[in-house]
Design a protein around this motif. Structure first.
Motif, PDB file in Angstrom:
ATOM      1  N   VAL A 131      -8.345  -7.144 -60.844  1.00 32.00           N
ATOM      2  CA  VAL A 131      -7.006  -7.061 -61.404  1.00 32.00           C
ATOM      3  C   VAL A 131      -6.089  -7.669 -60.369  1.00 32.00           C
ATOM      4  O   VAL A 131      -5.528  -6.988 -59.524  1.00 32.00           O
ATOM      5  N   TYR A 150      -1.414  -7.107 -68.198  1.00 29.54           N
ATOM      6  CA  TYR A 150      -2.638  -7.877 -68.358  1.00 29.54           C
ATOM      7  C   TYR A 150      -3.042  -8.503 -67.036  1.00 29.54           C
ATOM      8  O   TYR A 150      -2.186  -8.952 -66.263  1.00 29.54           O
ATOM      9  N   GLY A 151      -4.351  -8.530 -66.785  1.00 27.95           N
ATOM     10  CA  GLY A 151      -4.866  -9.149 -65.577  1.00 27.95           C
ATOM     11  C   GLY A 151      -4.773 -10.661 -65.657  1.00 27.95           C
ATOM     12  O   GLY A 151      -4.584 -11.252 -66.724  1.00 27.95           O
ATOM     13  N   VAL A 197      -5.077  -4.733 -57.283  1.00 22.02           N
ATOM     14  CA  VAL A 197      -3.835  -4.992 -57.980  1.00 22.02           C
ATOM     15  C   VAL A 197      -2.877  -5.520 -56.927  1.00 22.02           C
ATOM     16  O   VAL A 197      -2.334  -4.770 -56.125  1.00 22.02           O
ATOM     17  N   ASP A 210      -7.662  -9.663 -68.695  1.00 23.47           N
ATOM     18  CA  ASP A 210      -8.064  -8.265 -68.838  1.00 23.47           C
ATOM     19  C   ASP A 210      -6.832  -7.380 -68.983  1.00 23.47           C
ATOM     20  O   ASP A 210      -5.882  -7.487 -68.210  1.00 23.47           O
ATOM     21  N   GLN A 211      -6.855  -6.495 -69.972  1.00 23.11           N
ATOM     22  CA  GLN A 211      -5.729  -5.603 -70.187  1.00 23.11           C
ATOM     23  C   GLN A 211      -5.803  -4.407 -69.254  1.00 23.11           C
ATOM     24  O   GLN A 211      -6.857  -3.816 -69.069  1.00 23.11           O
ATOM     25  N   VAL A 212      -4.689  -4.081 -68.657  1.00 27.14           N
ATOM     26  CA  VAL A 212      -4.569  -2.896 -67.821  1.00 27.14           C
ATOM     27  C   VAL A 212      -3.868  -1.838 -68.652  1.00 27.14           C
ATOM     28  O   VAL A 212      -2.742  -2.037 -69.107  1.00 27.14           O
ATOM     29  N   ASP A 213      -4.537  -0.736 -68.889  1.00 25.62           N
ATOM     30  CA  ASP A 213      -3.994   0.295 -69.772  1.00 25.62           C
ATOM     31  C   ASP A 213      -2.867   1.060 -69.086  1.00 25.62           C
ATOM     32  O   ASP A 213      -3.054   1.626 -68.015  1.00 25.62           O
ATOM     33  N   VAL A 255      -0.760  -9.419 -62.900  1.00 29.78           N
ATOM     34  CA  VAL A 255      -0.498  -8.906 -64.225  1.00 29.78           C
ATOM     35  C   VAL A 255       0.879  -9.307 -64.683  1.00 29.78           C
ATOM     36  O   VAL A 255       1.787  -9.503 -63.877  1.00 29.78           O
ATOM     37  N   VAL A 312      -1.236   3.853 -64.714  1.00 29.28           N
ATOM     38  CA  VAL A 312      -2.129   2.869 -65.306  1.00 29.28           C
ATOM     39  C   VAL A 312      -3.587   3.245 -65.097  1.00 29.28           C
ATOM     40  O   VAL A 312      -3.937   3.962 -64.158  1.00 29.28           O
ATOM     41  N   ASN A 313      -4.418   2.744 -66.006  1.00 29.46           N
ATOM     42  CA  ASN A 313      -5.870   2.820 -65.860  1.00 29.46           C
ATOM     43  C   ASN A 313      -6.341   1.499 -65.281  1.00 29.46           C
ATOM     44  O   ASN A 313      -6.393   0.484 -65.988  1.00 29.46           O
ATOM     45  N   ALA A 314      -6.649   1.470 -64.025  1.00 26.83           N
ATOM     46  CA  ALA A 314      -7.141   0.261 -63.371  1.00 26.83           C
ATOM     47  C   ALA A 314      -7.848   0.678 -62.095  1.00 26.83           C
ATOM     48  O   ALA A 314      -7.412   1.614 -61.415  1.00 26.83           O
TER      49      ALA A 314
END
Length: 239
Positions: free
Chosen positions: A207, A110-111, A5, A115-118, A210, A145-147
């Motif tokens: 990721v 979003y990546g 990230v 890709d979505q980052v929760d 974003v 976040v979930n990543a």
């Protein structure tokens, strides 16, 4: 670089998570207002003396430790490219924080590749920075976040600016003033920084960049978030 990230746009800076607030923030640069500086009076400089304990390098990031929720957290990346302070979900779990402390964040990450980052929400925690002698504290709003990441926390521009902190990758240090006007010098852990770099290269998911966009609704957003996470994807440790 894959699996990191690296740059984050959104969060609580830049006006907020809605289009109207971001637009107002963008236009505010056209106005000139006098702003009083209430930050502690301390001159922050870097000299050759700050290079004495630095291992020669070309690309080491600044990775430090901090204290929050009563624990010392390692692998904290000082990321000037991030407009948000980010805590990764396994870190949240290791700190044994309650889900009840999470507040909704009305935005999605979003990546670069879509890709979505929760985003589980955000939590405000009092955080301490110390060099062993002097302590500085700040309340930080962390987006949880979930990543996948080799880091536990990303420390972005919001906190760096509020602290009046100045990082130097050449000197491998982060300096910030205390409330008493004493400069706190936090050394980067170069060994840990290189380990995180290698771990990021091994990540399968990417990721890299974003952006923030509003979700269709809070209920839909919360129901779409997975409630479990495989912590074996990442390495975390606490002293």
């Amino acid at each position: 670089m894959h699996g990191e990230v690296h740059t984050i746009v959104g969060g609580f800076s830049g006006g907020g998570c809605t289009a109207s607030k971001r637009k107002r923030y963008a236009w505010s640069v056209m106005t000139v207002d006098s702003v009083e500086d209430h930050s502690p009076d301390a001159d922050i400089t870097f000299t050759k003396a700050d290079l004495r304990d630095v291992v020669p390098h070309d690309n080491d990031p600044i990775v430090i430790s901090l204290v929050t929720a009563g624990r010392k957290v390692h692998r904290v990346l000082v990321d000037q490219g991030s407009s948000a302070d980010v805590m990764f979900w396994p870190t949240f779990s290791k700190l044994q924080l309650s889900l009840d402390h999470l507040r909704p964040y009305l935005g999605c990450l979003y990546g670069f590749a879509g890709d979505q980052v929760d985003v589980r929400g955000y939590i405000e925690l009092r955080t301490m920075f110390t060099d062993g002698d002097v302590v500085g504290t700040e309340k930080i709003k962390y987006l949880v976040v979930n990543a996948p990441s080799a880091y536990n926390i990303l420390l972005g521009r919001p906190t760096l600016n509020r602290l009046g902190a100045v990082p130097s990758t050449r000197h491998m240090k982060l300096k910030l003033p205390s409330m008493e006007g004493v400069v706190i010098t936090i050394k980067s852990d170069q060994k840990e920084a290189r380990r995180c770099y290698e771990n990021n290269l091994k990540q399968q998911r990417s990721v890299c960049h974003v952006t923030s966009t509003p979700p269709p609704g809070v209920d839909e957003w919360r129901s779409a978030i997975p409630r479990t996470w495989n912590a074996t994807h990442l390495k975390f440790y606490f002293s």
